[in-house]
Enzyme design. Sequence first.
Site, PDB file in Angstrom:
ATOM      1  N   LYS A 119       0.833  -1.199   0.000  1.00  0.00           N
ATOM      2  CA  LYS A 119       0.000   0.000   0.000  1.00  0.00           C
ATOM      3  C   LYS A 119       0.873   1.257   0.000  1.00  0.00           C
ATOM      4  CE  LYS A 119      -4.046   2.005   2.315  1.00  0.00           C
ATOM      5  NZ  LYS A 119      -5.061   1.841   3.364  1.00  0.00           N
ATOM      6  N   SER A 144     -10.888  -0.550   5.799  1.00  0.00           N
ATOM      7  CA  SER A 144     -10.039  -0.355   4.620  1.00  0.00           C
ATOM      8  C   SER A 144      -9.370  -1.622   4.101  1.00  0.00           C
ATOM      9  CB  SER A 144      -8.970   0.701   4.911  1.00  0.00           C
ATOM     10  OG  SER A 144      -9.547   1.985   4.981  1.00  0.00           O
ATOM     11  N   SER A 194      -9.802   1.900   2.012  1.00  0.00           N
ATOM     12  CA  SER A 194      -8.875   2.712   1.254  1.00  0.00           C
ATOM     13  C   SER A 194      -7.760   1.907   0.577  1.00  0.00           C
ATOM     14  CB  SER A 194      -8.218   3.736   2.202  1.00  0.00           C
ATOM     15  OG  SER A 194      -7.462   3.076   3.226  1.00  0.00           O
TER      16      SER A 194
END
Length: 226
Positions: A85, A191, A167
Amino acid sequence: MSKNKTHIDLTELTVEKVQQGFATGAFTSESLTQAYLDRIAEFNPAYNAIVFFNEEALADARAVDARRAAGEKLGPLAGGPVGAKEAMDMTGLPPTGGWELLYSKKGGVDLYPETDSPVVARMRKADAVILGKTNIPVLSHTGAHANGSWAGSTYNSAGREFLPGGSSAGTATAVGANFCVLGLAEETGGSIQNPASAQGLVGIKPTFALVPNVGVMPLSSLRDVV
């Protein structure tokens, strides 16, 4: 894609299948990494999952192959391509949090970390090949998509008309589109779970503080899990 290359079916590869492939000589880490990079080059422009690339990925893969050939003991993810990420510190790449003010090519300022975040360091210790960093919404502040990122929107690997979840949208799409075997994600409140659910994946949300969240741009440092 170069000529005379053995075709590798990347569809739904698992860590176990990858390690079996190495053990049987079906492919090497270098050839597998190249296959993923070829697939990314073809399909990532349409899905925008990976926004920064590790320029040393192929060299890292060759190093694993050399160590394997020498009979060295390797980590459990040895030679397997993974994604991380974008908010996670990784030396050589800026963590922008999807925010243009933290990226020089969008008029902001780059902040390069001196060390890897613990989770990225653990991937390296496990001898994984990190392909790059995946797109996120600005400062990870939505559970539905990555719209608003300086890199543009990320799309669902099951269909561009569907929300990708957020996210950790880029990581989910990278795994769902078979751009990598595994992906690192992070969650404050949904997320990991949201994009995993949206894209038909298994997302692992550990107990808070079981996995260190240091070196990961926080939304809530007292709730974030990696």
